[in-house]
Scaffold this motif. Structure first.
Motif, PDB file in Angstrom:
ATOM      1  N   ASP A 218       0.907  -1.224  -0.109  1.00  0.00           N
ATOM      2  CA  ASP A 218      -0.165  -0.018  -0.044  1.00  0.00           C
ATOM      3  C   ASP A 218       1.122   1.188  -0.014  1.00  0.00           C
ATOM      4  N   VAL A 219       0.832   1.981  -1.210  1.00  0.00           N
ATOM      5  CA  VAL A 219       1.683   3.432  -1.072  1.00  0.00           C
ATOM      6  C   VAL A 219       0.685   4.599  -1.172  1.00  0.00           C
ATOM      7  N   SER A 220      -0.550   4.282  -0.706  1.00  0.00           N
ATOM      8  CA  SER A 220      -1.433   5.585  -0.695  1.00  0.00           C
ATOM      9  C   SER A 220      -1.075   6.600   0.301  1.00  0.00           C
ATOM     10  N   GLY A 221      -1.579   7.752   0.519  1.00  0.00           N
ATOM     11  CA  GLY A 221      -1.066   8.603   1.064  1.00  0.00           C
ATOM     12  C   GLY A 221      -1.098   8.571   2.959  1.00  0.00           C
ATOM     13  N   SER A 222      -1.919   7.647   3.199  1.00  0.00           N
ATOM     14  CA  SER A 222      -2.123   7.391   4.441  1.00  0.00           C
ATOM     15  C   SER A 222      -0.866   6.479   5.159  1.00  0.00           C
ATOM     16  N   MET A 223      -0.007   6.019   3.883  1.00  0.00           N
ATOM     17  CA  MET A 223       1.015   5.098   4.360  1.00  0.00           C
ATOM     18  C   MET A 223       2.351   6.189   4.548  1.00  0.00           C
ATOM     19  N   ALA A 224       2.357   7.375   4.602  1.00  0.00           N
ATOM     20  CA  ALA A 224       3.518   8.172   4.656  1.00  0.00           C
ATOM     21  C   ALA A 224       4.258   8.254   6.012  1.00  0.00           C
ATOM     22  N   ASP A 225       3.440   8.022   6.978  1.00  0.00           N
ATOM     23  CA  ASP A 225       3.761   8.161   8.547  1.00  0.00           C
ATOM     24  C   ASP A 225       5.150   7.197   8.630  1.00  0.00           C
ATOM     25  N   ALA A 226       5.879   7.623   9.560  1.00  0.00           N
ATOM     26  CA  ALA A 226       7.286   6.800   9.758  1.00  0.00           C
ATOM     27  C   ALA A 226       7.054   5.377  10.084  1.00  0.00           C
ATOM     28  N   ASP A 227       5.818   5.098  10.688  1.00  0.00           N
ATOM     29  CA  ASP A 227       5.797   3.815  11.378  1.00  0.00           C
ATOM     30  C   ASP A 227       4.776   2.895  10.327  1.00  0.00           C
ATOM     31  N   LYS A 228       4.888   3.514   9.022  1.00  0.00           N
ATOM     32  CA  LYS A 228       3.987   2.858   8.009  1.00  0.00           C
ATOM     33  C   LYS A 228       5.068   2.420   6.840  1.00  0.00           C
ATOM     34  N   LEU A 229       5.088   2.957   5.906  1.00  0.00           N
ATOM     35  CA  LEU A 229       5.739   2.575   4.688  1.00  0.00           C
ATOM     36  C   LEU A 229       7.507   2.613   4.905  1.00  0.00           C
ATOM     37  N   PRO A 230       7.699   3.887   5.636  1.00  0.00           N
ATOM     38  CA  PRO A 230       9.382   3.673   6.077  1.00  0.00           C
ATOM     39  C   PRO A 230       9.705   2.539   6.871  1.00  0.00           C
ATOM     40  N   LEU A 231       8.824   2.322   7.949  1.00  0.00           N
ATOM     41  CA  LEU A 231       9.079   0.859   8.508  1.00  0.00           C
ATOM     42  C   LEU A 231       9.202  -0.267   7.888  1.00  0.00           C
ATOM     43  N   LEU A 232       8.139  -0.350   6.930  1.00  0.00           N
ATOM     44  CA  LEU A 232       8.146  -1.420   5.952  1.00  0.00           C
ATOM     45  C   LEU A 232       9.187  -1.503   4.941  1.00  0.00           C
ATOM     46  N   GLN A 233       9.890  -0.374   4.731  1.00  0.00           N
ATOM     47  CA  GLN A 233      11.009  -0.279   3.700  1.00  0.00           C
ATOM     48  C   GLN A 233      12.318  -0.763   4.577  1.00  0.00           C
ATOM     49  N   GLU A 234      12.218  -0.458   5.890  1.00  0.00           N
ATOM     50  CA  GLU A 234      13.427  -0.945   6.627  1.00  0.00           C
ATOM     51  C   GLU A 234      13.366  -2.546   6.967  1.00  0.00           C
ATOM     52  N   ALA A 235      12.236  -2.805   6.968  1.00  0.00           N
ATOM     53  CA  ALA A 235      11.859  -4.450   7.095  1.00  0.00           C
ATOM     54  C   ALA A 235      12.298  -5.151   6.045  1.00  0.00           C
ATOM     55  N   PHE A 236      12.318  -4.748   4.759  1.00  0.00           N
ATOM     56  CA  PHE A 236      12.705  -5.619   3.663  1.00  0.00           C
ATOM     57  C   PHE A 236      14.174  -5.735   3.815  1.00  0.00           C
ATOM     58  N   ALA A 237      15.070  -5.077   4.450  1.00  0.00           N
ATOM     59  CA  ALA A 237      16.422  -5.401   4.581  1.00  0.00           C
ATOM     60  C   ALA A 237      16.596  -6.822   5.211  1.00  0.00           C
ATOM     61  N   THR A 238      15.976  -7.135   6.462  1.00  0.00           N
ATOM     62  CA  THR A 238      15.758  -8.266   6.892  1.00  0.00           C
ATOM     63  C   THR A 238      15.377  -9.375   5.941  1.00  0.00           C
ATOM     64  N   LEU A 239      13.978  -9.230   5.431  1.00  0.00           N
ATOM     65  CA  LEU A 239      13.557  -9.981   4.474  1.00  0.00           C
ATOM     66  C   LEU A 239      14.428 -10.581   3.503  1.00  0.00           C
ATOM     67  N   VAL A 240      15.196  -9.773   2.882  1.00  0.00           N
ATOM     68  CA  VAL A 240      16.032 -10.177   1.504  1.00  0.00           C
ATOM     69  C   VAL A 240      17.060 -11.083   1.871  1.00  0.00           C
ATOM     70  N   GLN A 241      17.427 -11.056   3.322  1.00  0.00           N
ATOM     71  CA  GLN A 241      18.671 -11.793   3.486  1.00  0.00           C
ATOM     72  C   GLN A 241      18.097 -13.300   3.720  1.00  0.00           C
ATOM     73  N   GLY A 242      16.888 -13.566   3.702  1.00  0.00           N
ATOM     74  CA  GLY A 242      16.302 -14.922   3.828  1.00  0.00           C
ATOM     75  C   GLY A 242      15.964 -15.177   2.187  1.00  0.00           C
TER      76      GLY A 242
END
Length: 607
Positions: A218-242
């Motif tokens: 979801d990249v809608s405007g409601s996802m702009a907060d730090a605990d939404k899309l930015p946190l998800l982007q940070e989480a992908f760094a963990t995911l790709v290692q697996g």
């Protein structure tokens, strides 16, 4: 400007007669500056409001409690911050006014005690979701008062399933190891608490055939907060290692329109995946329907026979274009399910979070549901538990417990309210139920009323059925579940003469990718009762107490946050220590007025 004005005024006077006073002024200014600096430093260590605080204060809560310092404990509890050492508070140290206005939860009524004579069978779907616990932790971290936490946000089974237990592993050809432990109920002296654990064998490696993962973001405007899309982007760094070279990764985004950003990229191409995710920006409306349709299409185009085929949806659930209601989402996912593509859900954010919609998607998409409240939780879900959360082991996992009326007067299932099934659905392999991954475990708790207990359980008067006297004379005549020990035939009348048996638990499931259903059964009886329950049993009891108090359950008895806290061995693990701190915070806040809560005055949505 004002601070320099006295200096300029003094400069226009003769310095000789004013020097002693100047020294005094300078000394006073230095002292005042020191006091102000100290005050500013002290204030900086406090939360900006009663709704938030730092991780250190949350950890200090346990220390203050252990040192029996009521004043320090009360202050720390009132302003307790993060419930996890890895989950820091908001960057500004506080929460905005009414941050939870607009959140949506579906509150399911809690069933009461059931008479064994009237209904000896209890049937429901398995569940391995953990979203409710992480969401509750977020609320406590933000300073929520217990009385204002929405009852629908507290799903007992998800709180129970968040923790790791020492359950027995499967034996032989069994898919599940089934553990059972029963002891005196902590909140009701006239009942017993039965805790059952269902454990699977962890997957050591990912399937050699690889995986087909479609991330629907979801990249809608409601996802702009730090605990939404930015946190998800940070989480992908963990995911790709697996991920590895046999994995295929696709990335579909949706806002006002859907877009395929990546399709079939190699899991080994980590930089390409991270670059694509890192370039995402939040803007526009939320057309979840178009995104879901595209994600399923992409998953089916890249389908891996014999491998893992899964859509992972990441959103705050605030769908406002296309399908928006729970019923519409339910029908759509039901229509796309059954073709080998699973749908899991990762929830993000606060303020407008739509929990009810996210749960519907995961439950009917044959996937698991997790809430990501911090980077540490992302590492837990997408790192440590990646294989369990993404690798299916068993589909349509159902449980049916048959209670022995000669030993059990009544019972109630704790949690799993929205997972209840009709008794006949247990043998109906077309009936949908929960998915369990390799390495998953789930916990089931029942409050059981022994036959000789003074606790009263209402028994309906049946015109054509058996009476209590008939049951007592027969020993325990019950309608058995097919294939269960003690069964007198499919749907027949079984007579059990073994007084040591309290119940039989049957599990029915289809191995992932297979068509034929299989069964397992475990008899629970006198041998499973103990006067000294394990720390696992005590933890499950504490979780049940916490959930009942938060939900204001009529069956809570003597349960309190404090009594729940006394059951938890915080030294067992960091997760249990975190839960102990959470209970400490709730216990202290429950003695304070709720007016300062961010959930007050319409901040709670309980549907």
């Amino acid at each position: 400007m004002k601070a320099s004005m006295p200096a300029r005024a003094n400069g226009r006077r003769s310095p000789a007669p004013r020097r002693p006073h100047a020294r005094l002024l300078v000394a006073g200014a230095v002292a005042l500056a020191a006091v102000l600096a100290a005050g500013a430093w002290y204030c900086s260590t406090l939360p900006a409001s009663p709704q938030a605080a730092s991780c250190e204060e949350f950890h200090a809560l346990g220390a203050a409690r252990d040192e029996s310092a009521p004043e320090a404990s009360s202050a720390a509890g009132l302003n307790a911050g993060s419930a996890s050492a890895g989950c820091p508070p908001a960057p500004d140290g506080g929460a905005p006014p009414d941050p939870y206005v607009g959140e949506g939860y579906a509150n399911t009524e809690e069933p009461g005690f059931v008479s064994t004579a009237a209904r000896p069978l209890s049937t429901f779907s398995a569940d391995v979701d953990t979203a409710s616990y992480a969401n509750l932790r977020r609320m406590v971290r933000d300073g929520a008062w217990p009385a204002d936490i929405p009852a629908g946000a507290v799903r007992t089974e998800e709180l129970l399933n968040y923790f790791d237990y020492r359950y027995a592993p499967p034996e032989g050809d069994d898919l599940f190891g089934i553990s059972a432990e029963m002891a005196d109920c902590p909140w009701n002296p006239d009942t017993k608490l039965l805790v059952m654990g269902f454990a699977t064998t962890p997957a050591e490696t990912a399937p050699e055939t690889g995986s087909n993962l479609v991330f629907l973001i979801d990249v809608s405007g409601s996802m702009a907060d730090a605990d939404k899309l930015p946190l998800l982007q940070e989480a992908f760094a963990t995911l790709v290692q697996g991920l590895g070279e046999n994995d295929r990764v696709s990335l579909v985004t949706y806002s006002g329109e859907e877009r395929v950003v990546l399709e079939g990229a190699s899991g080994a191409d980590r930089q390409r995946i991270l670059r694509a995710v890192g370039n995402l920006r939040a803007e526009g409306s939320t057309n979840g329907e178009a995104g879901l349709r595209t994600a399923y299409d992409v998953a089916e185009r890249n389908f891996v026979e014999g491998g893992v085929n899964r859509i992972v949806m990441a959103s705050d659930g605030d769908l406002n274009v296309g399908m928006a209601s729970e019923d519409e989402l339910h029908d759509f996912v039901d229509g796309r399910r059954g073709h080998g593509v699973y749908l899991s859900v990762l929830g993000f954010g606060t303020g407008n979070y739509q929990d009810a919609k996210m749960e519907v998607l995961a439950d009917h998409g044959d996937g698991s549901y997790h809430y990501i409240d911090c980077a540490e939780e992302a590492r837990r879900v997408l790192g440590r538990n990646l294989l369990a959360n993404f690798t299916p082991l068993a589909d349509d996992v159902k449980l049916q417990l048959e209670f022995n009326p000669a030993q059990v007067k009544g019972y109630r299932l704790i949690g799993y309210e929205n997972r209840a099934l009709a008794d006949e659905d247990f043998l109906d392999d077309a009936a949908d139920a929960g998915e369990v991954g390799a390495g998953h475990a789930f916990t089931v708790a029942y409050e059981v009323v022994p036959a000789d207990s003074p606790f009263e359980v209402a028994v309906p008067q049946l015109k054509y059925g058996r009476s209590d006297g008939d049951v007592a004379r027969a020993g325990d005549a019950v309608t058995g579940a097919a294939g269960a020990p003690g069964d007198g035939g499919e749907g027949g009348l079984a007579i059990c003469t073994d007084g040591s048996e309290w119940l039989t638990c049957s599990v029915r499931y289809r191995p992932a990718g297979g068509d034929a259903a299989q069964n397992q059964a475990r008899v629970v009886g006198r041998a499973d009762h103990t006067a000294e329950p394990s720390t696992d049993w005590r933890l499950a009891a504490a979780v049940a107490e916490c959930a009942m108090v938060l939900r204001q359950s009529p069956h809570a008895g003597t349960a309190t946050f404090q009594s729940a806290r006394e059951l938890v061995d915080a030294a067992d693990s960091e997760e249990r220590a975190e839960f102990a701190r959470l209970l400490d915070a709730l216990a202290l806040r429950s003695r304070e007025p709720a007016a300062a809560s961010p959930y007050a005055d319409g901040g709670r949505i309980n549907r």
